[in-house]
Design a protein around this motif. Sequence first.
Motif, PDB file in Angstrom:
ATOM      1  N   GLY A   1       1.032  -1.239   0.347  1.00  0.00           N
ATOM      2  CA  GLY A   1       0.254  -0.039   0.038  1.00  0.00           C
ATOM      3  C   GLY A   1       1.171   1.137   0.235  1.00  0.00           C
ATOM      4  O   GLY A   1       0.660   2.168  -0.471  1.00  0.00           O
ATOM      5  N   LEU A   2       1.976   1.428   0.992  1.00  0.00           N
ATOM      6  CA  LEU A   2       2.932   2.224   1.024  1.00  0.00           C
ATOM      7  C   LEU A   2       3.097   2.873  -0.907  1.00  0.00           C
ATOM      8  O   LEU A   2       3.738   3.415  -1.519  1.00  0.00           O
ATOM      9  N   VAL A   3       3.988   1.279  -1.292  1.00  0.00           N
ATOM     10  CA  VAL A   3       4.532   1.627  -2.220  1.00  0.00           C
ATOM     11  C   VAL A   3       3.634   2.260  -3.356  1.00  0.00           C
ATOM     12  O   VAL A   3       4.177   2.831  -4.317  1.00  0.00           O
ATOM     13  N   ALA A   4       2.321   1.586  -3.428  1.00  0.00           N
ATOM     14  CA  ALA A   4       1.219   2.519  -4.862  1.00  0.00           C
ATOM     15  C   ALA A   4       1.352   3.287  -4.563  1.00  0.00           C
ATOM     16  O   ALA A   4       0.743   4.406  -5.320  1.00  0.00           O
ATOM     17  N   LEU A   5       1.297   3.951  -2.770  1.00  0.00           N
ATOM     18  CA  LEU A   5       0.508   5.702  -2.722  1.00  0.00           C
ATOM     19  C   LEU A   5       1.939   6.623  -3.295  1.00  0.00           C
ATOM     20  O   LEU A   5       1.775   7.463  -4.019  1.00  0.00           O
ATOM     21  N   VAL A   6       3.143   5.443  -3.476  1.00  0.00           N
ATOM     22  CA  VAL A   6       4.452   6.437  -3.602  1.00  0.00           C
ATOM     23  C   VAL A   6       4.535   6.387  -5.476  1.00  0.00           C
ATOM     24  O   VAL A   6       4.590   7.583  -6.067  1.00  0.00           O
ATOM     25  N   LEU A   7       4.003   5.631  -5.894  1.00  0.00           N
ATOM     26  CA  LEU A   7       3.534   5.226  -7.174  1.00  0.00           C
ATOM     27  C   LEU A   7       2.441   6.468  -7.218  1.00  0.00           C
ATOM     28  O   LEU A   7       2.623   7.029  -9.072  1.00  0.00           O
ATOM     29  N   ALA A   8       1.738   6.354  -7.000  1.00  0.00           N
ATOM     30  CA  ALA A   8       0.590   6.960  -7.247  1.00  0.00           C
ATOM     31  C   ALA A   8       0.809   9.018  -7.431  1.00  0.00           C
ATOM     32  O   ALA A   8       0.582   9.576  -8.390  1.00  0.00           O
ATOM     33  N   GLU A   9       1.999   9.273  -5.972  1.00  0.00           N
ATOM     34  CA  GLU A   9       1.905  10.314  -5.722  1.00  0.00           C
ATOM     35  C   GLU A   9       3.095  10.716  -7.310  1.00  0.00           C
ATOM     36  O   GLU A   9       2.936  11.774  -8.049  1.00  0.00           O
ATOM     37  N   ALA A  10       3.508   9.755  -7.964  1.00  0.00           N
ATOM     38  CA  ALA A  10       5.427   9.776  -8.872  1.00  0.00           C
ATOM     39  C   ALA A  10       4.607  10.320 -10.133  1.00  0.00           C
ATOM     40  O   ALA A  10       4.897  10.871 -10.908  1.00  0.00           O
ATOM     41  N   LEU A  11       3.460   9.261 -10.848  1.00  0.00           N
ATOM     42  CA  LEU A  11       2.953   9.232 -11.720  1.00  0.00           C
ATOM     43  C   LEU A  11       1.965  10.386 -11.863  1.00  0.00           C
ATOM     44  O   LEU A  11       1.309  11.320 -12.831  1.00  0.00           O
ATOM     45  N   ASN A  12       0.294  11.070 -10.745  1.00  0.00           N
ATOM     46  CA  ASN A  12      -0.061  11.785 -11.184  1.00  0.00           C
ATOM     47  C   ASN A  12       1.373  13.368 -11.071  1.00  0.00           C
ATOM     48  O   ASN A  12       0.324  14.291 -12.027  1.00  0.00           O
ATOM     49  N   ASN A  13       2.457  13.504 -10.246  1.00  0.00           N
ATOM     50  CA  ASN A  13       2.868  14.152 -10.399  1.00  0.00           C
ATOM     51  C   ASN A  13       3.858  14.657 -12.447  1.00  0.00           C
ATOM     52  O   ASN A  13       3.429  15.297 -12.755  1.00  0.00           O
ATOM     53  N   VAL A  14       3.589  13.935 -12.970  1.00  0.00           N
ATOM     54  CA  VAL A  14       3.893  13.618 -14.676  1.00  0.00           C
ATOM     55  C   VAL A  14       2.772  13.833 -15.289  1.00  0.00           C
ATOM     56  O   VAL A  14       3.111  14.586 -15.995  1.00  0.00           O
ATOM     57  N   VAL A  15       1.608  13.782 -15.232  1.00  0.00           N
ATOM     58  CA  VAL A  15       0.921  13.946 -15.398  1.00  0.00           C
ATOM     59  C   VAL A  15       0.241  15.466 -15.291  1.00  0.00           C
ATOM     60  O   VAL A  15      -0.006  16.070 -16.461  1.00  0.00           O
ATOM     61  N   GLU A  16       0.022  15.922 -13.912  1.00  0.00           N
ATOM     62  CA  GLU A  16       0.408  17.508 -13.699  1.00  0.00           C
ATOM     63  C   GLU A  16       0.786  18.150 -13.983  1.00  0.00           C
ATOM     64  O   GLU A  16       0.738  19.101 -14.340  1.00  0.00           O
ATOM     65  N   HIS A  17       1.645  17.816 -14.070  1.00  0.00           N
ATOM     66  CA  HIS A  17       3.739  19.062 -14.126  1.00  0.00           C
ATOM     67  C   HIS A  17       4.125  18.835 -15.715  1.00  0.00           C
ATOM     68  O   HIS A  17       3.707  19.334 -16.397  1.00  0.00           O
ATOM     69  N   ALA A  18       4.527  17.764 -15.682  1.00  0.00           N
ATOM     70  CA  ALA A  18       5.876  16.978 -17.058  1.00  0.00           C
ATOM     71  C   ALA A  18       4.882  16.580 -18.151  1.00  0.00           C
ATOM     72  O   ALA A  18       4.844  17.419 -19.292  1.00  0.00           O
ATOM     73  N   LEU A  19       3.899  16.933 -18.078  1.00  0.00           N
ATOM     74  CA  LEU A  19       2.596  16.533 -19.573  1.00  0.00           C
ATOM     75  C   LEU A  19       1.131  17.397 -19.585  1.00  0.00           C
ATOM     76  O   LEU A  19       0.231  16.199 -20.086  1.00  0.00           O
ATOM     77  N   ALA A  20       1.568  18.323 -18.358  1.00  0.00           N
ATOM     78  CA  ALA A  20       0.470  19.160 -17.792  1.00  0.00           C
ATOM     79  C   ALA A  20      -0.360  19.776 -19.777  1.00  0.00           C
ATOM     80  O   ALA A  20       0.029  20.028 -20.341  1.00  0.00           O
ATOM     81  N   GLY A  21      -1.638  19.715 -19.996  1.00  0.00           N
ATOM     82  CA  GLY A  21      -1.772  19.922 -20.857  1.00  0.00           C
ATOM     83  C   GLY A  21      -1.930  18.667 -22.328  1.00  0.00           C
ATOM     84  O   GLY A  21      -2.811  19.280 -22.689  1.00  0.00           O
ATOM     85  N   ARG A  22      -1.318  17.779 -22.383  1.00  0.00           N
ATOM     86  CA  ARG A  22      -1.166  17.134 -23.479  1.00  0.00           C
ATOM     87  C   ARG A  22      -2.117  16.543 -23.310  1.00  0.00           C
ATOM     88  O   ARG A  22      -2.666  15.292 -22.361  1.00  0.00           O
ATOM     89  N   SER A  23      -2.329  16.024 -24.128  1.00  0.00           N
ATOM     90  CA  SER A  23      -3.504  15.006 -24.453  1.00  0.00           C
ATOM     91  C   SER A  23      -2.366  13.778 -25.059  1.00  0.00           C
ATOM     92  O   SER A  23      -2.823  12.720 -24.696  1.00  0.00           O
ATOM     93  N   ALA A  24      -1.995  13.368 -25.626  1.00  0.00           N
ATOM     94  CA  ALA A  24      -0.325  12.950 -26.480  1.00  0.00           C
ATOM     95  C   ALA A  24       1.027  13.084 -25.616  1.00  0.00           C
ATOM     96  O   ALA A  24       1.155  13.971 -25.018  1.00  0.00           O
TER      97      ALA A  24
END
Length: 162
Positions: A51-74
């Motif tokens: 569960g702790l690993v899943a929490l960290v993965l969710a945080e890291a992956l969501n950061n990619v979506v929300e920041h690194a790839l923000a506004g991109r559909s591709a």
Amino acid sequence: MSSCPSRTTSRGRTRPFLCLRLPPDVTEVRNAVLAAEERLGQTDWPAQTLGLVALVLAEALNNVVEHALAGRSAGRIDLSLYFTDARLHCRIRDDGAPMPEGAIPVTTRPDLTQETQDLPEGGFGWFLIRELADEVAYTRRRGENQLDILFDPARLTDHMSD
């Protein structure tokens, strides 16, 4: 979500036991985290540790979506999980924007003594990732971000008893 394209495993690299490619979408992130948790459930790691690993993965992956790839559909996010010795190695690669200043943000322990309404909305993710992981490293090469997160199950178990 699909499997990552196969890569050669020369130079003694360990073949991942899970490799996923996903688009920049929070639903796909959730599905990837669930797939990782399910695959890790086949190990002898305790459920709370997973569960702790899943929490960290969710945080890291969501950061990619929300920041690194923000506004991109591709865009592309690759998640690979490996075991090296007794530790879990998670590698996240994406083709998004680099981290600000080319580094993981510096964070401090949040002050949780404040009233709930006075707490900032964000800013806890990187603190959590660093607190729960053994090692966290970021690199940027050839237009690609790479985040490596290593977990020691014994250390995670210690966190659960704190």
